[in-house]
Design an enzyme around this catalytic site. Structure first.
Site, PDB file in Angstrom:
ATOM      1  N   ASP A  63       0.804  -1.331  -0.095  1.00 26.08           N
ATOM      2  CA  ASP A  63       0.152   0.084   0.144  1.00 26.08           C
ATOM      3  C   ASP A  63       1.075   1.293   0.096  1.00 26.08           C
ATOM      4  O   ASP A  63       1.526   1.467   0.961  1.00 26.08           O
ATOM      5  CB  ASP A  63      -0.771  -0.036   1.218  1.00 26.08           C
ATOM      6  CG  ASP A  63      -1.687   1.207   1.395  1.00 26.08           C
ATOM      7  OD1 ASP A  63      -1.512   2.358   0.603  1.00 26.08           O
ATOM      8  OD2 ASP A  63      -2.668   1.199   2.429  1.00 26.08           O
ATOM      9  N   ASN A  90       2.333   6.402  -9.956  1.00 22.01           N
ATOM     10  CA  ASN A  90       0.922   6.174 -10.884  1.00 22.01           C
ATOM     11  C   ASN A  90      -0.224   5.930  -9.879  1.00 22.01           C
ATOM     12  O   ASN A  90      -1.428   6.286 -10.234  1.00 22.01           O
ATOM     13  CB  ASN A  90       1.069   5.176 -11.779  1.00 22.01           C
ATOM     14  CG  ASN A  90      -0.232   4.821 -12.606  1.00 22.01           C
ATOM     15  OD1 ASN A  90      -0.782   5.445 -13.327  1.00 22.01           O
ATOM     16  ND2 ASN A  90      -0.903   3.522 -11.758  1.00 22.01           N
ATOM     17  N   SER A 142      -2.967  15.502 -12.750  1.00 23.57           N
ATOM     18  CA  SER A 142      -4.124  15.420 -13.579  1.00 23.57           C
ATOM     19  C   SER A 142      -4.579  16.980 -14.109  1.00 23.57           C
ATOM     20  O   SER A 142      -4.172  17.970 -13.349  1.00 23.57           O
ATOM     21  CB  SER A 142      -5.215  14.976 -12.545  1.00 23.57           C
ATOM     22  OG  SER A 142      -6.607  15.096 -13.183  1.00 23.57           O
ATOM     23  N   TYR A 155      -9.537  15.245  -4.895  1.00 24.37           N
ATOM     24  CA  TYR A 155      -8.732  14.792  -6.126  1.00 24.37           C
ATOM     25  C   TYR A 155      -7.927  15.824  -6.471  1.00 24.37           C
ATOM     26  O   TYR A 155      -6.750  15.716  -6.600  1.00 24.37           O
ATOM     27  CB  TYR A 155      -9.641  14.115  -6.876  1.00 24.37           C
ATOM     28  CG  TYR A 155      -8.876  13.448  -8.275  1.00 24.37           C
ATOM     29  CD1 TYR A 155      -8.296  12.160  -8.047  1.00 24.37           C
ATOM     30  CD2 TYR A 155      -8.855  14.090  -9.401  1.00 24.37           C
ATOM     31  CE1 TYR A 155      -7.342  11.712  -8.900  1.00 24.37           C
ATOM     32  CE2 TYR A 155      -8.024  13.456 -10.433  1.00 24.37           C
ATOM     33  CZ  TYR A 155      -7.692  12.271 -10.411  1.00 24.37           C
ATOM     34  OH  TYR A 155      -6.836  11.576 -11.471  1.00 24.37           O
ATOM     35  N   LYS A 159      -3.759  16.324  -6.547  1.00 29.36           N
ATOM     36  CA  LYS A 159      -3.019  16.381  -7.782  1.00 29.36           C
ATOM     37  C   LYS A 159      -2.391  17.744  -7.852  1.00 29.36           C
ATOM     38  O   LYS A 159      -1.275  17.896  -8.575  1.00 29.36           O
ATOM     39  CB  LYS A 159      -3.963  16.207  -8.834  1.00 29.36           C
ATOM     40  CG  LYS A 159      -4.461  14.813  -8.977  1.00 29.36           C
ATOM     41  CD  LYS A 159      -3.487  13.610  -8.905  1.00 29.36           C
ATOM     42  CE  LYS A 159      -4.011  12.338  -9.115  1.00 29.36           C
ATOM     43  NZ  LYS A 159      -2.927  11.100  -9.178  1.00 29.36           N
TER      44      LYS A 159
HETATM   45  P1  NAP Z   1      -7.050   2.782 -12.041  1.00 29.21           P
HETATM   46  O1  NAP Z   1      -7.382   2.277 -13.347  1.00 29.21           O
HETATM   47  O2  NAP Z   1      -8.017   2.865 -10.944  1.00 29.21           O
HETATM   48  O3  NAP Z   1      -5.774   2.320 -11.800  1.00 29.21           O
HETATM   49  C1  NAP Z   1      -5.139   2.835 -10.451  1.00 29.21           C
HETATM   50  C2  NAP Z   1      -4.322   1.732  -9.863  1.00 29.21           C
HETATM   51  O4  NAP Z   1      -3.791   2.238  -8.558  1.00 29.21           O
HETATM   52  C3  NAP Z   1      -5.402   0.588  -9.437  1.00 29.21           C
HETATM   53  O5  NAP Z   1      -4.638  -0.476  -9.982  1.00 29.21           O
HETATM   54  C4  NAP Z   1      -5.341   0.690  -7.787  1.00 29.21           C
HETATM   55  O6  NAP Z   1      -5.576  -0.589  -7.479  1.00 29.21           O
HETATM   56  C5  NAP Z   1      -4.075   1.267  -7.539  1.00 29.21           C
HETATM   57  N1  NAP Z   1      -4.032   1.682  -6.439  1.00 29.21           N
HETATM   58  C6  NAP Z   1      -4.952   2.353  -5.506  1.00 29.21           C
HETATM   59  N2  NAP Z   1      -4.584   2.585  -4.314  1.00 29.21           N
HETATM   60  C7  NAP Z   1      -3.368   2.260  -4.271  1.00 29.21           C
HETATM   61  C8  NAP Z   1      -2.591   2.126  -3.111  1.00 29.21           C
HETATM   62  N3  NAP Z   1      -2.693   2.569  -2.015  1.00 29.21           N
HETATM   63  N4  NAP Z   1      -1.478   1.345  -3.298  1.00 29.21           N
HETATM   64  C9  NAP Z   1      -1.083   0.585  -4.421  1.00 29.21           C
HETATM   65  N5  NAP Z   1      -1.878   0.872  -5.733  1.00 29.21           N
HETATM   66  C10 NAP Z   1      -3.056   1.359  -5.284  1.00 29.21           C
HETATM   67  O7  NAP Z   1      -6.706   4.570 -12.354  1.00 29.21           O
HETATM   68  P2  NAP Z   1      -6.111   5.115 -13.816  1.00 29.21           P
HETATM   69  O8  NAP Z   1      -6.990   5.748 -14.488  1.00 29.21           O
HETATM   70  O9  NAP Z   1      -5.101   3.985 -14.419  1.00 29.21           O
HETATM   71  O10 NAP Z   1      -5.276   6.103 -13.041  1.00 29.21           O
HETATM   72  C11 NAP Z   1      -3.717   6.114 -12.846  1.00 29.21           C
HETATM   73  C12 NAP Z   1      -3.183   7.457 -12.407  1.00 29.21           C
HETATM   74  O11 NAP Z   1      -3.594   8.410 -13.536  1.00 29.21           O
HETATM   75  C13 NAP Z   1      -4.080   7.803 -11.063  1.00 29.21           C
HETATM   76  O12 NAP Z   1      -3.025   8.506 -10.404  1.00 29.21           O
HETATM   77  C14 NAP Z   1      -5.057   8.925 -11.497  1.00 29.21           C
HETATM   78  O13 NAP Z   1      -5.288   9.782 -10.675  1.00 29.21           O
HETATM   79  C15 NAP Z   1      -4.266   9.470 -12.840  1.00 29.21           C
HETATM   80  N6  NAP Z   1      -4.999   9.985 -13.828  1.00 29.21           N
HETATM   81  C16 NAP Z   1      -6.151   9.307 -14.539  1.00 29.21           C
HETATM   82  C17 NAP Z   1      -6.808   9.772 -15.519  1.00 29.21           C
HETATM   83  C18 NAP Z   1      -8.041   9.183 -16.172  1.00 29.21           C
HETATM   84  O14 NAP Z   1      -9.017   9.726 -17.119  1.00 29.21           O
HETATM   85  N7  NAP Z   1      -8.134   7.830 -16.041  1.00 29.21           N
HETATM   86  C19 NAP Z   1      -6.963  11.261 -15.636  1.00 29.21           C
HETATM   87  C20 NAP Z   1      -6.052  12.139 -14.826  1.00 29.21           C
HETATM   88  C21 NAP Z   1      -5.195  11.406 -13.924  1.00 29.21           C
HETATM   89  P3  NAP Z   1      -7.296  -1.082  -7.136  1.00 29.21           P
HETATM   90  O15 NAP Z   1      -8.007  -0.807  -8.237  1.00 29.21           O
HETATM   91  O16 NAP Z   1      -7.019  -2.525  -6.616  1.00 29.21           O
HETATM   92  O17 NAP Z   1      -7.660  -0.045  -6.193  1.00 29.21           O
END
Ligand code: NAP
Length: 247
Positions: A63, A90, A142, A155, A159
């Site tokens: 974690d 990430n 973000s 959030y 960020k």
């Molecule tokens: P995602 O699909 O939810 O992936 C995030 C990953 O982080 C998941 O595998 C999650 O595991 C894991 N995670 C959560 N809490 C954790 C912890 N305490 N320790 C270790 N791992 C943990 O999200 P994503 O869209 O790929 O996003 C990746 C990053 O990009 C994030 O920082 C997000 O804020 C940023 N971002 C995403 C977007 C977008 O449009 N998707 C836009 C801007 C920024 P679980 O699923 O098991 O919780």
């Protein structure tokens, strides 16, 4: 010697795309997820795809909001690989809701996981990179951290802090050949954005100049550039990857 990259929260979504892209660029990879269950259910498949690219890949459950678990993970990576050349912070979560209805724990959880994790991992991996006198750190920020977003007080705060932490770490670590940058994605198709309502999606789409959502691989290619020798004189920067959401 091969280079090693740790990508936090990389079992799926953008993290998995970054891990695969850095593997194609020759990095050995550490996949991290919060729990062994998460690694078993989707991290293991990502790891298999990465090994098929001909590089080494290990999965470590930790974690990243917990300093002791990060410490144990970083020690394990050093033991297994010898060096840590790239860190991609990430892992992240959303707990959206309008400010006046947002429970305090939803604020605290998002700050702890999205922001404190960057402190934990940058401090621990930064110490390793300082001894190596080289390294690349990339943080996932973000557009919400740049411009704010209704329903995302927690959030956008986390960020925005990540962007400020990127600049501070870049100033502290730069003289030892370590670069620290951030990327600020807009709307990228992943399990995180699958949770949004159709109304939220269309509102977002209307503002995007390119009139489409982004793919995780389009974030991964910018992160790969920042982790490459080509970006050797780029530090403290935040690159927006949003198809022209805001200009
Ligand atoms: P995602 O699909 O939810 O992936 C995030 C990953 O982080 C998941 O595998 C999650 O595991 C894991 N995670 C959560 N809490 C954790 C912890 N305490 N320790 C270790 N791992 C943990 O999200 P994503 O869209 O790929 O996003 C990746 C990053 O990009 C994030 O920082 C997000 O804020 C940023 N971002 C995403 C977007 C977008 O449009 N998707 C836009 C801007 C920024 P679980 O699923 O098991 O919780």
């Amino acid at each position: 010697m091969a280079k090693t990259a740790i990508i936090t929260g990389s079992g799926r979504g953008i993290g998995a795309a970054i891990a695969k892209r850095l593997a194609k660029d020759g990095y050995d990879i550490v996949i991290n997820e919060v729990s062994q269950e998460a690694l078993d259910s989707y991290g293991a498949k990502t790891a298999e795809e990465i090994r098929a690219l001909g590089v080494r890949c290990e999965c470590i459950a930790a974690d990243v909001s917990n300093y002791e678990q990060c410490d144990a993970m970083v020690k394990k990576v050093k033991e297994l690989f010898g060096t840590i050349d790239a860190l991609v912070n990430n892992a992240g979560i959303t707990r959206d809701g309008l400010l006046l209805r947002m429970p305090e724990e939803n604020y605290d959880d998002v700050i702890r996981i999205n922001q404190k994790s960057v402190f934990n991992m940058t401090k621990l991996v930064g110490a390793v990179m300082l001894r190596q006198k080289s390294g690349r750190i990339v943080n996932l920020a973000s557009v919400a951290g740049l411009y704010g977003n209704p329903g995302q007080m927690n959030y956008s705060a986390s960020k925005g802090a990540v962007i400020a932490m990127t600049k501070t770490a870049a100033k502290e670590l730069g003289s030892r050949g370590i670069t620290v940058n951030a990327v600020a994605p807009g709307f990228i198709k992943t399990p995180m954005t699958d949770k949004l309502t159709d109304e939220q999606r269309s509102a977002m789409l209307a503002q995007i100049a390119m009139k489409r959502y982004g793919e995780p691989e389009e974030v991964a290619s910018v992160v790969a550039f920042l982790c490459s020798d080509d970006a050797s004189y780029v530090t403290g920067q935040t690159i927006e990857i949003s198809g022209g959401l805001s200009m």
